[in-house]
Design an enzyme around this catalytic site. Structure first.
Site, mmCIF file in Angstrom:
data_model
loop_
_atom_site.group_PDB
_atom_site.id
_atom_site.type_symbol
_atom_site.label_atom_id
_atom_site.label_comp_id
_atom_site.label_asym_id
_atom_site.label_seq_id
_atom_site.Cartn_x
_atom_site.Cartn_y
_atom_site.Cartn_z
ATOM 1 C CB ALA A 1 -1.068 -0.073 1.207
ATOM 2 C CE LYS A 2 2.924 6.465 -4.546
ATOM 3 N NZ LYS A 2 4.255 5.772 -4.471
ATOM 4 C CB VAL A 3 1.036 3.940 4.013
ATOM 5 C CG1 VAL A 3 0.570 4.572 5.228
ATOM 6 C CG2 VAL A 3 -0.063 3.024 3.674
ATOM 7 C CE1 TYR B 1 7.358 6.579 -1.254
ATOM 8 C CE2 TYR B 1 5.547 5.689 -0.023
ATOM 9 C CZ TYR B 1 6.222 5.722 -1.128
ATOM 10 O OH TYR B 1 5.790 4.859 -2.316
#
Length: 298
Positions: A155-157, A161
């Site tokens: 998932a791009k959470v 990052y």
């Protein structure tokens, strides 16, 4: 060079309205800012012969929905609605070739559970290739990608990052352009913001899904390779294997497809222009600029 993300006239979409970026307000107690529980996407639009086209809009917004679901966030806009909103936003900002950043962030909450309040903002700006156009020098990072049992790595959470920031900062401090990270088992995973491929004897090799972000540009590279008759193997491999490779490249929406000339102190022996990676790079540029894949110019 400093990137100008917005001016006094830039418009963003925020919770159902198109407003000036300078007038948009965010609560200081929002959970996303404090704890990183939010999801986002990186998308590009291109000026094509058929007008402005968002490349793989459905795939990106579908992944935004997937990421939100994994983080227990209730995203009520459909992928189709988000796509229509984004086209309108590009029109309002007078942009064709643009980078698009949808962000889903939560309301005020200092506890560790998601909020009922869910905010949606979409921003656009003109942004060149994230890693530039020159061949890259890459180092093996001392940081690893998170264990999939600790979080949803696919998932791009927002909070994920911090790992990318640490890896990139370390690489740049040591004179490299970017980092390459391993997974918790010591297998090569991906870059801080892009997927990784190496080439050996004409075959492309990349890490399998499971410990990496399921990149949409990565999927496009796989599509292009198939259409071009280039063999691709998705498997685990150790960093040492890279030093036997002929060539390598990163791919991602922000970076597009960019060749790597050096890994640690190993310089890839094959001239980039002679590689299958370079052919994929050229075909990727063609696909995004025409929104289709008609023929190959060799």
């Amino acid at each position: 060079m400093k990137v100008m993300y917005y001016t006094d006239e830039t418009v963003v979409f925020l919770n159902g309205e198109f407003v000036k970026a300078k007038d948009a307000q965010v609560g200081l107690y929002n959970q996303t800012m404090h704890y990183g529980n939010g999801v986002f996407e990186g998308i590009r639009s291109y000026d094509t012969p058929d007008g402005t086209r968002i490349f793989k809009a459905k795939e990106h917004f579908d992944r935004l929905h997937y990421s939100a679901k994994m983080m227990h966030i209730n995203l009520t806009y459909s992928s189709e609605e988000l796509e229509q909103i984004t086209y309108k936003l590009l029109e309002l900002n007078g942009q064709t070739d643009a980078y698009i950043r949808p962000l889903v962030y939560l309301g005020d909450n200092m506890s560790l559970t998601p909020t009922v309040e869910v905010n949606v903002v979409i921003m656009t700006w003109e942004w060149g290739k994230y890693l530039g156009d020159k061949m890259l020098k890459v180092m093996l990072s001392s940081y690893q990608r998170p264990n999939p049992k600790a979080c949803h790595v696919e998932a791009k959470v927002v909070g994920h990052y911090t790992n990318s920031i640490l890896a990139t900062t370390e690489a740049k401090s040591k004179g490299f352009d970017e980092a390459l990270l391993t997974d918790m088992n010591g297998n090569v995973a991906e870059g801080p913001g892009a997927n990784f491929f190496f080439e050996k004897d004409g075959k492309l090799v990349t890490a399998p899904l499971g410990n990496i972000l399921s990149g949409i540009t990565r999927a496009t590279v796989l599509e292009l390779a198939k259409e071009l008759g280039i063999e691709v193997e998705e498997r685990f491999f150790k960093p040492e294997e890279i030093t036997t490779a002929d060539a390598a490249f990163f791919c991602g929406t922000a970076a597009e497809v960019i060749g790597i000339e050096q890994y640690n102190d190993y310089r890839f022996p094959m001239k980039w222009e002679d590689t299958n990676g370079h052919l994929v790079q050229r075909m990727y540029k063609r696909r995004v600029s025409t929104n289709e894949f008609k023929e190959v110019y060799l």
